[in-house]
Design a protein around this motif. Sequence first.
Motif, PDB file in Angstrom:
ATOM      1  N   GLY A  43      60.307  32.256  14.065  1.00 32.09           N
ATOM      2  CA  GLY A  43      61.726  32.158  14.410  1.00 32.09           C
ATOM      3  C   GLY A  43      61.958  31.651  15.819  1.00 32.09           C
ATOM      4  O   GLY A  43      62.964  31.010  16.089  1.00 32.09           O
ATOM      5  N   SER A  44      61.037  31.967  16.740  1.00 31.55           N
ATOM      6  CA  SER A  44      61.135  31.510  18.126  1.00 31.55           C
ATOM      7  C   SER A  44      59.774  31.029  18.605  1.00 31.55           C
ATOM      8  O   SER A  44      58.757  31.687  18.338  1.00 31.55           O
ATOM      9  CB  SER A  44      61.594  32.642  19.053  1.00 31.55           C
ATOM     10  OG  SER A  44      62.989  32.762  19.077  1.00 31.55           O
ATOM     11  N   THR A  45      59.746  29.918  19.289  1.00 28.35           N
ATOM     12  CA  THR A  45      58.544  29.446  19.970  1.00 28.35           C
ATOM     13  C   THR A  45      58.968  28.845  21.305  1.00 28.35           C
ATOM     14  O   THR A  45      60.162  28.588  21.527  1.00 28.35           O
ATOM     15  CB  THR A  45      57.774  28.384  19.160  1.00 28.35           C
ATOM     16  OG1 THR A  45      58.671  27.338  18.821  1.00 28.35           O
ATOM     17  CG2 THR A  45      57.154  28.960  17.907  1.00 28.35           C
ATOM     18  N   PHE A  46      58.008  28.613  22.171  1.00 30.50           N
ATOM     19  CA  PHE A  46      58.315  28.119  23.515  1.00 30.50           C
ATOM     20  C   PHE A  46      57.367  26.989  23.901  1.00 30.50           C
ATOM     21  O   PHE A  46      56.235  26.931  23.434  1.00 30.50           O
ATOM     22  CB  PHE A  46      58.179  29.252  24.544  1.00 30.50           C
ATOM     23  CG  PHE A  46      59.073  30.419  24.259  1.00 30.50           C
ATOM     24  CD1 PHE A  46      60.350  30.481  24.802  1.00 30.50           C
ATOM     25  CD2 PHE A  46      58.652  31.460  23.440  1.00 30.50           C
ATOM     26  CE1 PHE A  46      61.185  31.557  24.527  1.00 30.50           C
ATOM     27  CE2 PHE A  46      59.477  32.531  23.163  1.00 30.50           C
ATOM     28  CZ  PHE A  46      60.747  32.585  23.704  1.00 30.50           C
ATOM     29  N   LYS A  47      57.863  26.089  24.742  1.00 27.45           N
ATOM     30  CA  LYS A  47      57.019  25.081  25.390  1.00 27.45           C
ATOM     31  C   LYS A  47      57.081  25.366  26.887  1.00 27.45           C
ATOM     32  O   LYS A  47      58.144  25.695  27.420  1.00 27.45           O
ATOM     33  CB  LYS A  47      57.521  23.664  25.121  1.00 27.45           C
ATOM     34  CG  LYS A  47      57.269  23.146  23.722  1.00 27.45           C
ATOM     35  CD  LYS A  47      55.811  22.926  23.372  1.00 27.45           C
ATOM     36  CE  LYS A  47      55.158  21.766  24.043  1.00 27.45           C
ATOM     37  NZ  LYS A  47      55.380  20.456  23.449  1.00 27.45           N
ATOM     38  N   LYS A  48      55.931  25.237  27.531  1.00 29.41           N
ATOM     39  CA  LYS A  48      55.870  25.393  28.991  1.00 29.41           C
ATOM     40  C   LYS A  48      55.575  24.017  29.580  1.00 29.41           C
ATOM     41  O   LYS A  48      54.546  23.421  29.281  1.00 29.41           O
ATOM     42  CB  LYS A  48      54.776  26.388  29.378  1.00 29.41           C
ATOM     43  CG  LYS A  48      54.731  26.681  30.865  1.00 29.41           C
ATOM     44  CD  LYS A  48      53.607  27.650  31.185  1.00 29.41           C
ATOM     45  CE  LYS A  48      53.588  28.000  32.656  1.00 29.41           C
ATOM     46  NZ  LYS A  48      52.428  28.836  32.992  1.00 29.41           N
ATOM     47  N   VAL A  49      56.493  23.513  30.377  1.00 25.61           N
ATOM     48  CA  VAL A  49      56.376  22.184  30.964  1.00 25.61           C
ATOM     49  C   VAL A  49      56.246  22.351  32.475  1.00 25.61           C
ATOM     50  O   VAL A  49      57.128  22.920  33.113  1.00 25.61           O
ATOM     51  CB  VAL A  49      57.605  21.312  30.623  1.00 25.61           C
ATOM     52  CG1 VAL A  49      57.427  19.901  31.137  1.00 25.61           C
ATOM     53  CG2 VAL A  49      57.867  21.306  29.117  1.00 25.61           C
ATOM     54  N   TYR A  50      55.137  21.870  33.045  1.00 30.29           N
ATOM     55  CA  TYR A  50      54.871  22.086  34.470  1.00 30.29           C
ATOM     56  C   TYR A  50      53.869  21.067  34.990  1.00 30.29           C
ATOM     57  O   TYR A  50      53.237  20.350  34.215  1.00 30.29           O
ATOM     58  CB  TYR A  50      54.317  23.506  34.698  1.00 30.29           C
ATOM     59  CG  TYR A  50      52.998  23.773  34.023  1.00 30.29           C
ATOM     60  CD1 TYR A  50      51.805  23.729  34.746  1.00 30.29           C
ATOM     61  CD2 TYR A  50      52.929  24.053  32.653  1.00 30.29           C
ATOM     62  CE1 TYR A  50      50.585  23.960  34.120  1.00 30.29           C
ATOM     63  CE2 TYR A  50      51.719  24.292  32.033  1.00 30.29           C
ATOM     64  CZ  TYR A  50      50.551  24.245  32.766  1.00 30.29           C
ATOM     65  OH  TYR A  50      49.340  24.456  32.144  1.00 30.29           O
ATOM     66  N   TYR A  51      53.717  21.029  36.320  1.00 32.07           N
ATOM     67  CA  TYR A  51      52.725  20.148  36.940  1.00 32.07           C
ATOM     68  C   TYR A  51      51.446  20.946  37.138  1.00 32.07           C
ATOM     69  O   TYR A  51      51.455  21.978  37.805  1.00 32.07           O
ATOM     70  CB  TYR A  51      53.228  19.616  38.287  1.00 32.07           C
ATOM     71  CG  TYR A  51      52.260  18.640  38.923  1.00 32.07           C
ATOM     72  CD1 TYR A  51      52.247  17.302  38.534  1.00 32.07           C
ATOM     73  CD2 TYR A  51      51.337  19.056  39.880  1.00 32.07           C
ATOM     74  CE1 TYR A  51      51.355  16.400  39.093  1.00 32.07           C
ATOM     75  CE2 TYR A  51      50.440  18.168  40.446  1.00 32.07           C
ATOM     76  CZ  TYR A  51      50.450  16.847  40.053  1.00 32.07           C
ATOM     77  OH  TYR A  51      49.555  15.960  40.602  1.00 32.07           O
ATOM     78  N   ASP A  52      50.355  20.488  36.531  1.00 34.22           N
ATOM     79  CA  ASP A  52      49.072  21.181  36.617  1.00 34.22           C
ATOM     80  C   ASP A  52      48.273  20.642  37.803  1.00 34.22           C
ATOM     81  O   ASP A  52      47.959  19.453  37.851  1.00 34.22           O
ATOM     82  CB  ASP A  52      48.289  20.974  35.311  1.00 34.22           C
ATOM     83  CG  ASP A  52      47.061  21.858  35.233  1.00 34.22           C
ATOM     84  OD1 ASP A  52      46.161  21.691  36.077  1.00 34.22           O
ATOM     85  OD2 ASP A  52      46.991  22.713  34.330  1.00 34.22           O
ATOM     86  N   PHE A  58      62.690  27.231  21.644  1.00 30.52           N
ATOM     87  CA  PHE A  58      63.054  26.618  20.364  1.00 30.52           C
ATOM     88  C   PHE A  58      63.330  27.730  19.359  1.00 30.52           C
ATOM     89  O   PHE A  58      62.527  28.653  19.234  1.00 30.52           O
ATOM     90  CB  PHE A  58      61.921  25.731  19.838  1.00 30.52           C
ATOM     91  CG  PHE A  58      61.653  24.515  20.671  1.00 30.52           C
ATOM     92  CD1 PHE A  58      62.211  23.287  20.329  1.00 30.52           C
ATOM     93  CD2 PHE A  58      60.845  24.588  21.793  1.00 30.52           C
ATOM     94  CE1 PHE A  58      61.960  22.157  21.102  1.00 30.52           C
ATOM     95  CE2 PHE A  58      60.592  23.467  22.565  1.00 30.52           C
ATOM     96  CZ  PHE A  58      61.155  22.246  22.218  1.00 30.52           C
ATOM     97  N   LYS A  59      64.468  27.633  18.650  1.00 32.48           N
ATOM     98  CA  LYS A  59      64.809  28.627  17.621  1.00 32.48           C
ATOM     99  C   LYS A  59      64.911  27.927  16.273  1.00 32.48           C
ATOM    100  O   LYS A  59      65.498  26.846  16.171  1.00 32.48           O
ATOM    101  CB  LYS A  59      66.150  29.299  17.937  1.00 32.48           C
ATOM    102  CG  LYS A  59      66.147  30.166  19.174  1.00 32.48           C
ATOM    103  CD  LYS A  59      67.513  30.817  19.361  1.00 32.48           C
ATOM    104  CE  LYS A  59      67.552  31.622  20.650  1.00 32.48           C
ATOM    105  NZ  LYS A  59      68.864  32.277  20.833  1.00 32.48           N
ATOM    106  N   VAL A  88      53.618  27.780  23.752  1.00 31.99           N
ATOM    107  CA  VAL A  88      53.478  29.212  24.073  1.00 31.99           C
ATOM    108  C   VAL A  88      54.033  30.017  22.896  1.00 31.99           C
ATOM    109  O   VAL A  88      55.235  29.950  22.618  1.00 31.99           O
ATOM    110  CB  VAL A  88      54.236  29.588  25.366  1.00 31.99           C
ATOM    111  CG1 VAL A  88      54.104  31.068  25.663  1.00 31.99           C
ATOM    112  CG2 VAL A  88      53.757  28.754  26.544  1.00 31.99           C
ATOM    113  N   PRO A  89      53.178  30.790  22.188  1.00 34.03           N
ATOM    114  CA  PRO A  89      53.696  31.629  21.094  1.00 34.03           C
ATOM    115  C   PRO A  89      54.641  32.705  21.633  1.00 34.03           C
ATOM    116  O   PRO A  89      54.518  33.116  22.795  1.00 34.03           O
ATOM    117  CB  PRO A  89      52.436  32.272  20.501  1.00 34.03           C
ATOM    118  CG  PRO A  89      51.282  31.518  21.068  1.00 34.03           C
ATOM    119  CD  PRO A  89      51.732  30.923  22.359  1.00 34.03           C
ATOM    120  N   ALA A  90      55.572  33.142  20.802  1.00 28.21           N
ATOM    121  CA  ALA A  90      56.547  34.162  21.213  1.00 28.21           C
ATOM    122  C   ALA A  90      55.860  35.448  21.665  1.00 28.21           C
ATOM    123  O   ALA A  90      56.363  36.146  22.548  1.00 28.21           O
ATOM    124  CB  ALA A  90      57.510  34.445  20.065  1.00 28.21           C
TER     125      ALA A  90
END
Length: 200
Positions: free
Chosen positions: A23-32, A182-183, A43-45
Amino acid sequence: IMDQMKEYEPEFDSMLFHLPLSGSTFKKVYYDEVEGRAVSKFVPADDLIVPYTATSLDDAEAIIHRVKVSENELRKQQVSGFYRDIELSKPEDKETDVDKKERELEGITKSKNEDVYTLLECHVDLDLEGFEDVNQETGEPSGIKIPYIVTLEEGSREILSIKRNYEIGDPKKNKIQYFVHFKFLPGLGFYGFGLIHMIG
């Protein structure tokens, strides 16, 4: 995205597969810092912790990302100066029944000598002594908490880094948002509903 960020497409596919299930998931956007480029990770919920009262990522007072990292990868980041170079105790194996079942379904077996550390990356507002927010007119500390990212190792509770989480020169010191939510279907609170919720 398609040339430099090799992980983008597989990570996005994995995220889309999990989305209707949880139902919910996430993306992590960053400078590595280690990779030397922008990164977009799924990124899992289960690995993103927010306060019970949060209704969105924007109004969450704290966001904690649980990150699994191998001993060698952690060592690389310590040597590069991204994390404090301190001695850490061996990580404890805190695998839950759900984790074991997921590994079974994926056909993955864990080797005995594989040390995996759990880092807690805390996106929080703090009023740190010596780094206080200052009132522009009086020059006195305002008492306002400002955004930081505090990373600690879960087992030893040792702090590995404290980094500011706002742009230099930003008078408002607005928090930089690393996560995208994201939902599958809108839920009643912070999380979205998935197919399993609908069947239930």
